[in-house]
Write an enzyme that holds these catalytic residues in place. Structure first.
Site: not given
Length: 285
Positions: A81, A112
């Site tokens: 953004e 992960e």
């Protein structure tokens, strides 16, 4: 000292499967009300981090977010953004998620748990000492993130962490640890809830305060935003009407000619002619 994961402690609410919709929503909201207070307690650490990031970005450094699952997605979201909101070039704020882009929509098995991959990805981006790495992990134990911070710090790179457990392993690898203690989740262990909400709030604070300090906002307005749709063209036009006292149509033509509110204001400040071409005057927005 033993490490206790508050994020894995039983919910303060029980019998959820027997509650009405109203009771469930009241309970979730009750827990959510605790998040802003927990984030407020972290402001001194966030302030230290933003100050350090600004100094490094002014030298050309970048900001990296790293996480897995919800934490990784929130980091990628915040990074994505920045260019449209503040007009920053792509690549100045980068979000990395364990498992790569596929993990934004689908779980990637064991991604992960690979302790080496995070540091490898940072190296692929040419990480250097002007950059900052922020590791995000509600549990504070994600190997992908913890080892990447360890290696980054060992190479003289500023590191920070955001987690929801005190004295977490990730905090020990961070120059600036941010421990946002929101307590047990409404659904036991579901850190996409309060922990995720708090992470989003902190990321908003980090990136927004950094962009303001870098001069990407004038007053309270996004003068560097990308003009990617009619709504934003209209918003930018109204900014120029307010700032320069121009008629709406003339302000819009100038905005489309120069490409951003900031560029129009800079041209006005340096007394360059604020003219628009026939092409931009007839632009159909």
């Amino acid at each position: 000292m033993s490490f206790i994961k508050i994020t894995e402690q039983p919910s303060l609410h029980d019998g959820l499967d027997r509650q009405s919709v109203h009771e469930l929503l009241e309970g979730i909201n009750e827990e959510d009300c605790k998040v802003a207070l927990a984030v407020h307690q972290c402001i001194p650490q966030i302030e230290r981090l933003v100050t350090a990031i600004v100094e490094r970005m002014q030298r050309g450094g970048r900001l990296f977010y790293m996480g897995a699952g919800t934490s990784g997605r929130l980091g990628v979201l915040d990074a994505s953004e920045i260019p449209p909101t503040f007009g920053m070039p792509p690549g100045r704020v980068i979000g990395l998620i364990a498992g790569g882009d596929r993990a934004l929509r689908h779980p990637v098995e064991n991604a992960e748990d690979n302790p080496m991959r995070g540091w490898e990805e940072l190296q692929e981006h040419g990480i250097n000492t002007d950059d900052t790495v922020v590791g995000i992990a509600a549990s504070g134990t994600t190997p992908y993130v913890v080892h990447a911070l360890h290696e980054a710090r060992a190479h003289g790179i500023l590191t920070a962490s955001i987690c929801s457990n005190p004295d977490a392993p990730i905090s020990r690898e961070a120059d600036i640890p941010i421990e946002m203690i929101v307590g047990p989740e409404f659904v036991t262990g579901s850190s996409r809830m309060k922990s995720g909400t708090g992470q989003k709030m902190i990321l908003n604070m980090i990136s927004t305060a950094t962009m303001i300090r870098l001069g990407r906002v004038k007053g309270n307005r996004m003068v560097n935003m990308q003009l990617s749709n009619r709504k934003l063209v209209d918003r930018g036009t109204r900014m120029l009407v307010d700032e320069l006292g121009l008629p709406y149509e003339e302000a819009q033509a100038l905005l489309l000619r120069h490409g951003s509110v900031r560029k129009v204001l800079d041209a006005a400040r340096t007394d360059r002619p604020l003219t628009s071409s026939p092409e931009t005057r007839n632009h159909n927005y």
